[in-house]
Enzyme design. Structure first.
Site, PDB file in Angstrom:
ATOM      1  N   ASN A 155       0.695  -1.042  -0.130  1.00 10.50           N
ATOM      2  CA  ASN A 155      -0.128   0.097  -0.088  1.00 10.50           C
ATOM      3  C   ASN A 155       1.010   1.059   0.051  1.00 10.50           C
ATOM      4  O   ASN A 155       0.294   2.356   0.459  1.00 10.50           O
ATOM      5  CB  ASN A 155      -0.871   0.064   1.058  1.00 10.50           C
ATOM      6  CG  ASN A 155      -2.437  -0.701   0.881  1.00 10.50           C
ATOM      7  OD1 ASN A 155      -3.221  -0.260   0.427  1.00 10.50           O
ATOM      8  ND2 ASN A 155      -2.124  -1.918   1.232  1.00 10.50           N
ATOM      9  N   LYS A 178       2.885   1.766  -4.979  1.00  7.95           N
ATOM     10  CA  LYS A 178       3.483   1.331  -6.306  1.00  7.95           C
ATOM     11  C   LYS A 178       2.769   1.263  -7.387  1.00  7.95           C
ATOM     12  O   LYS A 178       3.125   1.635  -8.597  1.00  7.95           O
ATOM     13  CB  LYS A 178       4.244  -0.460  -5.911  1.00  7.95           C
ATOM     14  CG  LYS A 178       4.873  -0.222  -4.933  1.00  7.95           C
ATOM     15  CD  LYS A 178       5.484  -1.698  -4.399  1.00  7.95           C
ATOM     16  CE  LYS A 178       4.297  -2.821  -3.907  1.00  7.95           C
ATOM     17  NZ  LYS A 178       3.764  -2.487  -2.668  1.00  7.95           N
ATOM     18  N   THR A 179       1.415   0.495  -7.391  1.00 10.30           N
ATOM     19  CA  THR A 179       0.662   0.386  -8.490  1.00 10.30           C
ATOM     20  C   THR A 179       0.314   1.771  -8.949  1.00 10.30           C
ATOM     21  O   THR A 179       0.297   2.238 -10.196  1.00 10.30           O
ATOM     22  CB  THR A 179      -0.493  -0.305  -8.177  1.00 10.30           C
ATOM     23  OG1 THR A 179      -0.069  -1.366  -7.474  1.00 10.30           O
ATOM     24  CG2 THR A 179      -1.286  -0.750  -9.221  1.00 10.30           C
ATOM     25  N   ASP A 184       2.409  -9.421  -7.971  1.00 10.01           N
ATOM     26  CA  ASP A 184       1.123  -9.683  -7.392  1.00 10.01           C
ATOM     27  C   ASP A 184       0.413 -10.854  -8.174  1.00 10.01           C
ATOM     28  O   ASP A 184      -0.336 -11.684  -7.916  1.00 10.01           O
ATOM     29  CB  ASP A 184       0.260  -8.648  -6.919  1.00 10.01           C
ATOM     30  CG  ASP A 184       0.490  -7.881  -5.692  1.00 10.01           C
ATOM     31  OD1 ASP A 184       1.551  -8.557  -5.047  1.00 10.01           O
ATOM     32  OD2 ASP A 184      -0.354  -7.427  -4.891  1.00 10.01           O
ATOM     33  N   PHE A 221       1.745 -13.321  -9.555  1.00  2.10           N
ATOM     34  CA  PHE A 221       2.253 -14.543  -9.458  1.00  2.10           C
ATOM     35  C   PHE A 221       2.280 -15.066  -8.038  1.00  2.10           C
ATOM     36  O   PHE A 221       2.839 -16.017  -7.912  1.00  2.10           O
ATOM     37  CB  PHE A 221       3.745 -14.235  -9.683  1.00  2.10           C
ATOM     38  CG  PHE A 221       4.124 -13.926 -11.152  1.00  2.10           C
ATOM     39  CD1 PHE A 221       4.296 -14.847 -12.175  1.00  2.10           C
ATOM     40  CD2 PHE A 221       4.125 -12.490 -11.764  1.00  2.10           C
ATOM     41  CE1 PHE A 221       4.404 -14.389 -13.567  1.00  2.10           C
ATOM     42  CE2 PHE A 221       4.390 -12.108 -12.893  1.00  2.10           C
ATOM     43  CZ  PHE A 221       4.634 -13.165 -13.811  1.00  2.10           C
ATOM     44  N   ASP A 238       3.228 -13.075   2.762  1.00  2.00           N
ATOM     45  CA  ASP A 238       4.276 -11.996   2.616  1.00  2.00           C
ATOM     46  C   ASP A 238       5.558 -12.623   2.591  1.00  2.00           C
ATOM     47  O   ASP A 238       6.515 -11.918   3.328  1.00  2.00           O
ATOM     48  CB  ASP A 238       4.047 -10.743   3.736  1.00  2.00           C
ATOM     49  CG  ASP A 238       2.845  -9.944   3.457  1.00  2.00           C
ATOM     50  OD1 ASP A 238       1.657 -10.755   3.139  1.00  2.00           O
ATOM     51  OD2 ASP A 238       2.932  -8.767   3.315  1.00  2.00           O
ATOM     52  N   ARG A 265      -4.095   2.550   5.317  1.00  2.00           N
ATOM     53  CA  ARG A 265      -4.294   2.184   3.924  1.00  2.00           C
ATOM     54  C   ARG A 265      -4.755   0.811   3.816  1.00  2.00           C
ATOM     55  O   ARG A 265      -5.481   0.593   2.956  1.00  2.00           O
ATOM     56  CB  ARG A 265      -3.108   2.597   2.995  1.00  2.00           C
ATOM     57  CG  ARG A 265      -2.910   4.025   2.835  1.00  2.00           C
ATOM     58  CD  ARG A 265      -1.832   4.383   1.719  1.00  2.00           C
ATOM     59  NE  ARG A 265      -1.344   5.719   2.036  1.00  2.00           N
ATOM     60  CZ  ARG A 265      -0.221   6.089   1.270  1.00  2.00           C
ATOM     61  NH1 ARG A 265       0.281   5.186   0.343  1.00  2.00           N
ATOM     62  NH2 ARG A 265       0.281   7.082   1.327  1.00  2.00           N
ATOM     63  N   TYR A 321      -8.194  -7.647  -0.717  1.00  2.00           N
ATOM     64  CA  TYR A 321      -7.581  -8.809  -1.491  1.00  2.00           C
ATOM     65  C   TYR A 321      -8.359  -9.802  -2.128  1.00  2.00           C
ATOM     66  O   TYR A 321      -9.401  -9.790  -1.579  1.00  2.00           O
ATOM     67  CB  TYR A 321      -6.090  -9.120  -1.010  1.00  2.00           C
ATOM     68  CG  TYR A 321      -5.429  -8.179  -0.790  1.00  2.00           C
ATOM     69  CD1 TYR A 321      -4.186  -7.583  -1.809  1.00  2.00           C
ATOM     70  CD2 TYR A 321      -5.084  -7.236   0.336  1.00  2.00           C
ATOM     71  CE1 TYR A 321      -3.551  -6.580  -1.683  1.00  2.00           C
ATOM     72  CE2 TYR A 321      -4.193  -6.320   0.523  1.00  2.00           C
ATOM     73  CZ  TYR A 321      -3.370  -5.895  -0.433  1.00  2.00           C
ATOM     74  OH  TYR A 321      -2.621  -4.713  -0.356  1.00  2.00           O
ATOM     75  N   THR A 322      -7.773 -10.545  -3.130  1.00  2.00           N
ATOM     76  CA  THR A 322      -8.838 -11.621  -3.239  1.00  2.00           C
ATOM     77  C   THR A 322      -9.288 -12.598  -2.235  1.00  2.00           C
ATOM     78  O   THR A 322     -10.060 -13.184  -2.075  1.00  2.00           O
ATOM     79  CB  THR A 322      -7.864 -12.562  -4.564  1.00  2.00           C
ATOM     80  OG1 THR A 322      -6.548 -12.775  -4.056  1.00  2.00           O
ATOM     81  CG2 THR A 322      -7.844 -12.055  -5.937  1.00  2.00           C
TER      82      THR A 322
END
Ligand SMILES: Nc1ncnc2c1ncn2[C@@H]1O[C@H](COP(=O)(O)OP(=O)(O)OP(=O)(O)O)[C@@H](O)[C@H]1O
Ligand SMILES: NC(=O)c1ccc[n+]([C@@H]2O[C@H](CO)[C@@H](O)[C@H]2O)c1
Length: 265
Positions: free
Chosen positions: A80, A83-84, A103, A105, A123, A200, A206-207
């Protein structure tokens, strides 16, 4: 062929060719060069202001031996950290620019180990299919044009010839896997403090959503561990403060990449 960027040279002449409309004159000058068509409109005095005794070399001359340049940018950092967000902005700016998201992968949830702490160990590097990630990067290195086409990335009109091909490798553990460490031409790392990160992260789904306690019990301790490991593995990191505005982060990284491109072409 697109217009050339002409460099006002302070050390070695290393002009970088870029497509029309991508950079304003000010941006290019900040990056150390000016567009050819602008050069003709400028007074000699103005040109001199950009550097001592400027000389101008078109990249078609300096690049005559080398028809293609490849450049890999690492965007690493804490979960968070932004980066994206940064990656997406860079992708919009740079032509011939592809991306590999770490992510993408992650292994399937039932392949992720459950630790003694009871948490799925998302992680850690073993949660990711890193071999697949490396072969994806290699695929780009072997043939960036083919890679771009097969990933729906539009190429500048002369991309088959003298173009600069960029790859962004983005992810939270991109500097913690030996086979990847030496591939980067630039290494950025975004960090934010604990409180901001926790805040954040709490807004994200997430999935597989975070179970209660995951952040303090797994995510943050793993971040601290990996960051330490990275600092001892890699000494070329450019640290980015993720609490500054999205615009400031983008400008800082953009300028740094642009300067390196000018120095390498
Ligand atoms: N500079 C910034 N200032 C404030 N908020 C930001 C900034 N950059 C990104 N954000 C916000 O932080 C959140 C996470 O951003 P982003 O998805 O880009 O992070 P990330 O590092 O890719 O996260 P992850 O790797 O966990 O997917 C988003 O809500 C985004 O809008
Ligand atoms: N993308 C996913 O499948 C997934 C699932 C569970 C957790 N995560 C988190 O993604 C972050 C890296 O971007 C890590 O902090 C993971 O916890 C991702």
């Amino acid at each position: 062929m697109g217009p050339l960027v002409w460099g006002a040279v302070t050390q070695q002449p290393r002009p970088y060719k870029c497509p029309a409309g991508r950079l304003s004159i000010n941006e290019v000058v900040k990056g150390g060069g000016i567009l050819a068509e602008e050069k003709d409109r400028l007074q000699p005095r103005t040109l001199w202001a950009f550097g001592s005794a400027p000389r101008f070399y078109p990249s078609s001359v300096t690049n005559s031996q080398e028809t293609e340049m490849k450049f890999i940018i690492g965007i690493g950092g804490v979960t968070n950290g932004g980066k994206t967000t940064l990656t997406n902005k860079l992708l919009k700016t740079f032509p011939n620019c592809c991306v590999v998201h770490q992510d993408d992968f992650f292994k399937k949830p039932d392949q992720i180990d459950v630790g003694e702490d009871g948490f799925r160990q998302w992680d850690v590097i073993s949660a990711l299919d890193m071999e697949a990630m490396v072969s994806t990067v290699k695929g780009w290195q072997e043939n960036p044009v083919k890679f771009a086409r097969s990933h729906g990335v539009s190429l500048s009109s002369d991309a088959d010839g003298e173009a600069v091909h960029l790859l962004i490798v983005e992810g939270f553990l991109i500097y913690n896997y030996k086979p990847l460490i030496d591939i980067y031409d630039k290494c950025f790392y975004i960090s934010i403090p604990y409180e901001e990160c926790k805040r954040r992260r709490s807004t994200r789904t997430y999935t597989v959503p975070d179970p209660p306690g995951l952040f303090d019990g797994h995510v943050w301790p793993m971040y601290l561990k990996h960051r330490k490991e990275m600092e001892s593995n890699c000494d070329r990191i450019e640290y980015v403060d993720g609490t500054t505005t999205k615009e400031d982060i983008y400008n800082k990284v953009y300028e740094s990449v642009q300067n390196s491109l000018l120095n390498q072409s």
